[in-house]
Design a protein around this motif. Structure first.
Motif, PDB file in Angstrom:
ATOM      1  N   GLY A 229       0.786  -1.269   0.261  1.00  0.00           N
ATOM      2  CA  GLY A 229       0.284  -0.166  -0.226  1.00  0.00           C
ATOM      3  C   GLY A 229       1.139   1.557  -0.151  1.00  0.00           C
ATOM      4  N   ARG A 230       1.829   1.011  -0.216  1.00  0.00           N
ATOM      5  CA  ARG A 230       3.010   1.954  -0.428  1.00  0.00           C
ATOM      6  C   ARG A 230       2.825   3.018  -1.554  1.00  0.00           C
ATOM      7  NH1 ARG A 230       7.709   1.332   2.823  1.00  0.00           N
ATOM      8  NH2 ARG A 230       7.185  -0.074   5.215  1.00  0.00           N
ATOM      9  N   ASN A 231       2.823   4.075  -1.666  1.00  0.00           N
ATOM     10  CA  ASN A 231       2.795   5.504  -2.894  1.00  0.00           C
ATOM     11  C   ASN A 231       3.888   4.762  -3.578  1.00  0.00           C
ATOM     12  OD1 ASN A 231       1.751   7.823  -4.576  1.00  0.00           O
ATOM     13  ND2 ASN A 231       2.682   9.402  -3.231  1.00  0.00           N
ATOM     14  N   VAL A 232       3.641   4.346  -4.736  1.00  0.00           N
ATOM     15  CA  VAL A 232       4.877   4.518  -5.165  1.00  0.00           C
ATOM     16  C   VAL A 232       4.224   4.581  -7.027  1.00  0.00           C
ATOM     17  CG1 VAL A 232       5.918   2.328  -4.225  1.00  0.00           C
ATOM     18  CG2 VAL A 232       3.879   1.503  -6.009  1.00  0.00           C
ATOM     19  N   SER A 233       4.929   5.158  -8.423  1.00  0.00           N
ATOM     20  CA  SER A 233       5.060   5.526  -9.378  1.00  0.00           C
ATOM     21  C   SER A 233       4.791   3.988 -10.189  1.00  0.00           C
ATOM     22  CB  SER A 233       6.141   6.271 -10.243  1.00  0.00           C
ATOM     23  OG  SER A 233       5.634   6.405 -11.547  1.00  0.00           O
ATOM     24  N   VAL A 234       3.549   3.733 -10.623  1.00  0.00           N
ATOM     25  CA  VAL A 234       3.466   2.628 -11.729  1.00  0.00           C
ATOM     26  C   VAL A 234       3.436   2.421 -12.349  1.00  0.00           C
ATOM     27  CG1 VAL A 234       1.530   0.692 -12.151  1.00  0.00           C
ATOM     28  CG2 VAL A 234       1.021   2.271 -10.139  1.00  0.00           C
ATOM     29  N   ALA A 235       4.531   2.654 -12.936  1.00  0.00           N
ATOM     30  CA  ALA A 235       5.754   2.773 -14.208  1.00  0.00           C
ATOM     31  C   ALA A 235       6.493   1.525 -14.093  1.00  0.00           C
ATOM     32  CB  ALA A 235       5.864   4.152 -13.936  1.00  0.00           C
ATOM     33  N   HIS A 236       7.366   1.568 -15.023  1.00  0.00           N
ATOM     34  CA  HIS A 236       8.133   0.249 -16.261  1.00  0.00           C
ATOM     35  C   HIS A 236       8.413  -1.400 -16.029  1.00  0.00           C
ATOM     36  CE1 HIS A 236      10.812   4.157 -16.683  1.00  0.00           C
ATOM     37  NE2 HIS A 236      10.382   4.400 -14.881  1.00  0.00           N
ATOM     38  N   GLY A 237       6.242  -1.580 -15.915  1.00  0.00           N
ATOM     39  CA  GLY A 237       6.315  -2.695 -15.962  1.00  0.00           C
ATOM     40  C   GLY A 237       5.363  -2.666 -14.883  1.00  0.00           C
ATOM     41  N   LEU A 238       5.550  -2.014 -13.743  1.00  0.00           N
ATOM     42  CA  LEU A 238       5.242  -2.336 -12.233  1.00  0.00           C
ATOM     43  C   LEU A 238       3.274  -2.498 -12.722  1.00  0.00           C
ATOM     44  CD1 LEU A 238       4.635  -3.307  -9.027  1.00  0.00           C
ATOM     45  CD2 LEU A 238       4.914   0.095  -9.214  1.00  0.00           C
ATOM     46  N   ALA A 239       2.720  -1.557 -13.902  1.00  0.00           N
ATOM     47  CA  ALA A 239       1.277  -2.302 -13.999  1.00  0.00           C
ATOM     48  C   ALA A 239       1.211  -3.756 -14.409  1.00  0.00           C
ATOM     49  CB  ALA A 239       0.258  -1.116 -15.017  1.00  0.00           C
ATOM     50  N   GLU A 240       1.357  -3.650 -15.515  1.00  0.00           N
ATOM     51  CA  GLU A 240       1.560  -5.497 -15.385  1.00  0.00           C
ATOM     52  C   GLU A 240       1.916  -6.089 -14.825  1.00  0.00           C
ATOM     53  OE1 GLU A 240       3.548  -3.370 -16.545  1.00  0.00           O
ATOM     54  OE2 GLU A 240       3.012  -3.100 -19.045  1.00  0.00           O
ATOM     55  N   SER A 241       2.887  -5.675 -13.893  1.00  0.00           N
ATOM     56  CA  SER A 241       2.843  -7.180 -12.446  1.00  0.00           C
ATOM     57  C   SER A 241       1.210  -6.963 -11.375  1.00  0.00           C
ATOM     58  CB  SER A 241       4.058  -6.679 -11.414  1.00  0.00           C
ATOM     59  OG  SER A 241       5.294  -7.629 -12.555  1.00  0.00           O
ATOM     60  N   LEU A 242       1.180  -5.620 -11.437  1.00  0.00           N
ATOM     61  CA  LEU A 242      -0.039  -5.740 -10.540  1.00  0.00           C
ATOM     62  C   LEU A 242      -1.351  -6.566 -10.789  1.00  0.00           C
ATOM     63  CD1 LEU A 242       0.298  -2.009  -9.096  1.00  0.00           C
ATOM     64  CD2 LEU A 242       0.837  -4.390  -7.544  1.00  0.00           C
ATOM     65  N   ALA A 243      -1.858  -6.605 -11.659  1.00  0.00           N
ATOM     66  CA  ALA A 243      -2.974  -7.260 -12.971  1.00  0.00           C
ATOM     67  C   ALA A 243      -2.648  -8.206 -12.929  1.00  0.00           C
ATOM     68  CB  ALA A 243      -2.625  -6.325 -14.339  1.00  0.00           C
ATOM     69  N   GLN A 244      -1.323  -8.701 -13.449  1.00  0.00           N
ATOM     70  CA  GLN A 244      -1.267 -10.537 -13.000  1.00  0.00           C
ATOM     71  C   GLN A 244      -1.488 -10.761 -11.406  1.00  0.00           C
ATOM     72  OE1 GLN A 244       2.846 -11.106 -14.747  1.00  0.00           O
ATOM     73  NE2 GLN A 244       1.856  -9.676 -16.799  1.00  0.00           N
ATOM     74  N   LEU A 245      -0.722 -10.096 -10.865  1.00  0.00           N
ATOM     75  CA  LEU A 245      -1.010 -10.334  -9.655  1.00  0.00           C
ATOM     76  C   LEU A 245      -2.631 -10.494  -9.186  1.00  0.00           C
ATOM     77  CD1 LEU A 245       2.242  -9.275  -7.880  1.00  0.00           C
ATOM     78  CD2 LEU A 245       1.425 -12.001  -7.948  1.00  0.00           C
ATOM     79  N   SER A 246      -3.249  -9.230  -9.652  1.00  0.00           N
ATOM     80  CA  SER A 246      -4.723  -9.107  -9.263  1.00  0.00           C
ATOM     81  C   SER A 246      -5.597 -10.543  -9.266  1.00  0.00           C
ATOM     82  CB  SER A 246      -5.739  -8.385 -10.287  1.00  0.00           C
ATOM     83  OG  SER A 246      -5.548  -7.887 -11.288  1.00  0.00           O
ATOM     84  N   ALA A 247      -5.247 -11.515 -10.241  1.00  0.00           N
ATOM     85  CA  ALA A 247      -6.432 -12.669 -10.651  1.00  0.00           C
ATOM     86  C   ALA A 247      -5.250 -13.928  -9.544  1.00  0.00           C
ATOM     87  CB  ALA A 247      -6.006 -12.910 -12.186  1.00  0.00           C
ATOM     88  N   GLU A 248      -4.720 -13.444  -8.717  1.00  0.00           N
ATOM     89  CA  GLU A 248      -4.406 -14.995  -7.929  1.00  0.00           C
ATOM     90  C   GLU A 248      -4.886 -14.129  -6.444  1.00  0.00           C
ATOM     91  OE1 GLU A 248      -1.842 -16.933  -8.653  1.00  0.00           O
ATOM     92  OE2 GLU A 248      -1.816 -16.495 -10.485  1.00  0.00           O
ATOM     93  N   PRO A 249      -5.416 -15.602  -5.975  1.00  0.00           N
ATOM     94  CA  PRO A 249      -5.928 -15.177  -4.702  1.00  0.00           C
ATOM     95  C   PRO A 249      -5.322 -14.510  -3.191  1.00  0.00           C
ATOM     96  CG  PRO A 249      -5.495 -17.715  -5.036  1.00  0.00           C
ATOM     97  CD  PRO A 249      -4.506 -17.310  -5.947  1.00  0.00           C
ATOM     98  N   ALA A 250      -5.896 -14.231  -3.226  1.00  0.00           N
ATOM     99  CA  ALA A 250      -4.768 -13.100  -1.882  1.00  0.00           C
ATOM    100  C   ALA A 250      -4.090 -13.194  -0.838  1.00  0.00           C
ATOM    101  CB  ALA A 250      -6.150 -12.325  -0.415  1.00  0.00           C
ATOM    102  N   ASP A 251      -3.878 -14.790  -0.962  1.00  0.00           N
ATOM    103  CA  ASP A 251      -2.782 -15.242   0.763  1.00  0.00           C
ATOM    104  C   ASP A 251      -1.356 -15.459  -0.130  1.00  0.00           C
ATOM    105  OD1 ASP A 251      -3.959 -17.490  -1.329  1.00  0.00           O
ATOM    106  OD2 ASP A 251      -4.099 -18.798   0.244  1.00  0.00           O
ATOM    107  N   PHE A 252      -1.595 -15.363  -1.627  1.00  0.00           N
ATOM    108  CA  PHE A 252      -0.514 -15.904  -2.810  1.00  0.00           C
ATOM    109  C   PHE A 252      -0.037 -14.063  -2.595  1.00  0.00           C
ATOM    110  CE2 PHE A 252       1.651 -15.336  -6.872  1.00  0.00           C
ATOM    111  CZ  PHE A 252       2.356 -16.376  -6.614  1.00  0.00           C
ATOM    112  N   ARG A 253      -0.376 -13.098  -3.305  1.00  0.00           N
ATOM    113  CA  ARG A 253       0.005 -12.194  -2.857  1.00  0.00           C
ATOM    114  C   ARG A 253       0.554 -11.408  -1.498  1.00  0.00           C
ATOM    115  NH1 ARG A 253      -4.965 -10.895  -5.565  1.00  0.00           N
ATOM    116  NH2 ARG A 253      -6.278  -9.593  -3.252  1.00  0.00           N
ATOM    117  N   GLU A 254      -0.385 -12.349  -0.413  1.00  0.00           N
ATOM    118  CA  GLU A 254       0.286 -11.389   0.592  1.00  0.00           C
ATOM    119  C   GLU A 254       1.942 -12.333   0.747  1.00  0.00           C
ATOM    120  OE1 GLU A 254       1.526  -9.915   4.258  1.00  0.00           O
ATOM    121  OE2 GLU A 254      -0.250  -9.632   2.883  1.00  0.00           O
TER     122      GLU A 254
END
Length: 847
Positions: free
Chosen positions: A271-296
């Motif tokens: 939840g830190r305030n980071v710039s969503v750039a340089h490929g981070l958006a793709e990682s967050l989108a891919q991880l959003s489809a994973e279970p919450a415990d995996f993201r943790e």
């Protein structure tokens, strides 16, 4: 009570007088580890209680502490340290040496401290001192961590102190007991399929779950994978990569260091305030489809990654962006920042990316350093370091190094997963749109305005807009066809000014300068009095590599042609015939050669200069001084007291004669090309190869073969080897120079025998010129040898000239290496143009 302290830490004991700090230190630490303020007061003042000596005592204590921390040794400071100002200097010392500061506080009751002081005859101060110490201590307790102490241990009673024990913990990066063998893998960036393929090539057996997802990999022979970080972002399957690698780490089959992308993903998931750039958006989108415990699990895994590891008894270091020797095995924010991001110059390149400082070029450590972070088309060893990021996500390859075998294993990317901001692949392999530009097309935008050129051997070199404009003027109006201009030689700095009363330059300063820079072996080369010439000769006239037909080119050090087309073709025909006769085409496996040479005589290029600048001065002196001398002599014979004026005029007449003799020595008649000769002293490049790592003796031996093939076209260069650490050898080198200049020669050039050399302070000067006393009359004027003039000239400043020579040398090497790699001409030309631009910097032209 077990008190844990990190290895190599600075331990600061804090407590009022009488709290038992010295006893505690003696009990738990070796005597050599403890630095006591009382002891240092005794060292500097012969009295441990002399408070007036405290400043000097702490200066000494800090110095010794710094030396211990520099060597990586636990250091304990035994002083009251109850004031924040005293502690802040110690925290700063720990940060300076990249170790962790630890506070051990003895917060014992005042009554205990007062009683102990009363029992000691050397403590004759009153109870107010202890009260003041206690008050300052109580104010400090809550702020110690904010001050920078990484661990704070507080002992509040005599019983706590008696029960305490010290436990030294290895740093998290200390894996010296892990001896491998290892397979160190470069930046993955979400390329799961390529990672699985590479692990298969390395002999690992992939483990899969019920859904056939890779959840681990084990090597039957017990090898372990070490990943250099940046597992995530940009690629197609960041969750798949993490699932596989996390499984390997959990099973003990892999180690992972943190990359800047991994660190940023962990902060984003928390939840830190980071710039969503340089490929981070793709990682967050891919991880959003994973279970919450995996993201943790991912957040915990990435957030807990160590910045670097020291392995195999200290012989191997793995860090995402590399790590200089002074940071290895240490722990601080600076060390972690370098390991994750590397160092930058503070500038950005033409693609808007930060310019990386070339730390590997200066690395002299014993450990092998393997890293990634900055993609490179091919892996190569640079001073025991290797970058393993070969840009898999950009369409390159995923690469590993087997350690200790040093075998490189790689697999190609399945496709370009992410368009790079800066092209990095060789021509023909660049993804669109970078490949659209024809390699021989040169654009004004390549060279106009403020420019910065990244060089391998000297980092980033900037060109100011006004210098670029001056170079553009020369290039567009006077230079040969720019498609031939693949190299311009650097300016050459003179030797340091001599302190001898009768000369301005002398070999002693050249030998001493290189000796001070750590260069032992040098080669002295005869300095021909001619004009620097770059000769590009081709086996035939086809367009080929340079996109232009013709035999080649002979141009000046500023890119101007020496001759008209017909004479140039005639000279190149002679050069081509000699190269053929010497058998160099086949031996060097190339259809072209690039030579650095001197073209003689000087008058072949500088005829107008000689006539207008030198001969006119000589003619004026010859017309004026003899009649003046005759008149003054007659006056003196009549008894007029003009002895000083007569002597001065006589000296000027003698100087003028020596001046004319000096420049005439370097002129001889030529008819067409008859009498014109080339003295080559270095082979710069051939197809696919450069030669600046070959010793100068190798280059001159090759030049000798050309001389033997055609002595009418080529002239030999005499040379003399000198060991700068041997007085007999330097004396012989000086005698050789004296013989050269005594016979009318210009002087010599002293070069590191090994050619490209790094000294104690970085790139060594490629050569320094040591010119003779009489030749310098041409440069500084007929009367420069008069004592007053020599004294004034000794104040000449050489720093700017030397800096210019080093930068131009690095740019020239960069141009040659780009040419050898087959990069587009515009990439080579930006280095060449930068050399020409630097030539317009204001430097005394006589140097």
């Amino acid at each position: 009570m077990r008190l844990s302290i990190p290895d190599m830490s600075l331990v600061v004991l804090i407590g009022a007088s009488g709290s038992g700090k010295s006893t505690f230190a003696r009990t738990h630490f070796a005597p050599t580890q403890v630095l006591s303020s009382d002891y240092f007061r005794g060292l500097v003042a012969d009295d441990e209680n002399d408070q007036s000596a405290s400043a000097a005592a702490f200066d000494s204590l800090h110095y010794v502490a710094g030396k211990r921390l520099e060597a990586g040794r636990i250091t304990v400071v035994d002083a009251t340290n109850v004031q924040r100002s005293a502690r802040s200097s110690l925290v700063a010392l720990a940060r300076e040496h990249h170790v962790l500061p630890v506070a051990i506080v003895l917060d014992l009751p005042e009554s205990v401290c007062q009683a102990r002081n009363a029992e000691r005859p050397d403590r004759d101060f009153g109870p107010g001192v202890v009260r003041r110490h206690r008050a300052e201590l109580r104010k400090s307790l809550k702020s110690l961590q904010r001050e920078g102490f990484r661990r704070v241990h507080v002992l509040r009673s005599v019983e706590d102190v008696a029960a305490a024990s010290i436990e030294v913990e290895p740093l998290l990066n200390d894996k010296r007991a892990e001896t491998g063998p290892f397979d160190v893998i470069g930046d993955v960036h979400g390329c799961r399929a390529e990672l699985e393929e590479l692990l298969g090539e390395l002999g690992y057996v992939i483990e899969r779950d019920a859904e056939q997802r890779a959840v681990g990999a084990h090597h039957p022979a017990g090898r372990r994978a070490v990943l250099v970080g940046d597992l995530v972002d940009r690629g197609p399957d960041t969750p798949g990569v993490l699932r596989l690698v996390m499984g390997m780490v959990a099973a003990g089959d892999a180690l992972v260091v943190c990359g800047n992308h991994d660190d940023k993903l962990a902060r984003a998931l928390r939840g830190r305030n980071v710039s969503v750039a340089h490929g981070l958006a793709e990682s967050l989108a891919q991880l959003s489809a994973e279970p919450a415990d995996f993201r943790e699990q991912v957040a915990e895994f990435c957030g807990g990654l160590v910045a670097h590891y020291v392995l195999d008894g200290g012989k191997l270091v793995v860090a995402h962006a590399g790590l200089p020797e002074r940071y290895q095995g240490r722990a601080s924010g600076t060390v972690r920042g370098f390991a994750l991001y590397g160092d930058t110059t503070g500038e950005t390149d033409e693609f808007g990316l930060p310019v990386r400082y070339p730390w590997a070029e200066e690395y002299r450590g014993e450990a092998v350093v393997l890293y990634g972070h900055t993609p490179t088309p091919e892996v190569e060893w640079i001073n025991r370091t290797m970058c393993l990021d070969t840009g898999c996500v950009f369409g390159g390859r995923l690469t590993a190094l087997r350690y200790p075998e040093r075998e490189v294993v790689s697999v190609p990317a399945q496709r370009v997963w992410y368009e790079p901001a800066r092209p990095f692949l060789p021509p023909g392999e660049l993804p669109e749109p970078a490949a659209r530009r024809e390699p021989h097309v040169l654009n004004l935008d390549d060279v106009a305005g403020r420019r910065s050129v990244e060089t391998r051997h000297h980092g980033r070199i900037s060109v100011q807009p006004e210098r670029a404009a001056a170079a553009l003027e020369v290039m567009s109006r006077f230079a040969t066809d720019p498609r031939w201009l693949v190299y311009l030689p650097p300016t050459m700095a003179p030797v340091a000014t001599s302190k001898r009363p009768d000369v301005l330059e002398h070999p002693e300063e050249a030998f001493a300068g290189y000796r001070a820079a750590g260069v032992q072996d040098v080669l002295c080369e005869e300095k021909h009095m001619g004009s620097r010439a770059v000769v590009l000769v081709r086996r035939d006239d086809s367009a080929g590599r340079f996109g232009i037909e013709g035999p080649g080119v002979v141009h000046t050090r500023t890119g101007r042609p020496f001759f008209g087309p017909e004479q140039e073709a005639e000279l190149l025909a002679g050069v081509r015939a000699a190269v053929t006769s010497a058998g160099l085409w086949d031996e060097l496996d190339s259809d072209w050669l690039l030579l650095d040479a001197e073209l003689m005589p000087w008058s072949a290029k500088a005829g107008a200069l000689i006539t207008e600048q030198y001969a006119s001065v000589g003619a004026a002196a010859e017309a004026v001084l003899p009649p003046a001398l005759e008149a003054l002599t007659a006056a003196a014979e009549r008894g007029v007291e003009i002895s000083d004026l007569l002597a001065k005029t006589g000296a000027r007449a003698g100087n003028a004669g020596a001046y004319r003799d000096a420049y005439r020595r370097y002129c001889w008649p030529t008819e067409g090309l008859r009498g014109v000769r080339l003295a080559p002293f270095q082979l710069l490049a051939t197809e696919g190869r450069t030669y600046h790592r070959r010793e100068h003796s190798w280059h001159l031996a090759l030049a000798d073969r050309l001389v033997r093939a055609d002595p009418e076209v080529f002239a030999a260069t005499r040379r003399f080897a000198v060991d700068t650490t041997d007085p007999a050898s330097t004396a012989a080198g000086t005698a050789w120079w004296e013989e050269l200049t005594g016979a009318g020669g210009e002087g010599m050039v002293v070069k590191p025998a090994a050619n490209l050399t790094r000294g104690h302070r970085g790139l060594a000067q490629p050569g320094v010129k040591v010119r003779g006393r009489e030749y310098l009359r041409i440069i500084y004027g007929p009367d420069y040898t008069e004592p007053d003039n020599l004294d004034r000239l000794r104040q000449r400043a050489l720093g700017r000239k030397r800096g210019l020579a080093t930068r131009e040398y690095a740019l020239g090497l960069e141009a040659l290496e780009r040419l050898a790699r087959g990069e587009p001409l515009w990439r080579v030309h930006e280095c060449v143009f930068a050399v020409l631009a630097l030539e317009s910097e204001p430097v005394d032209p006589r140097l």
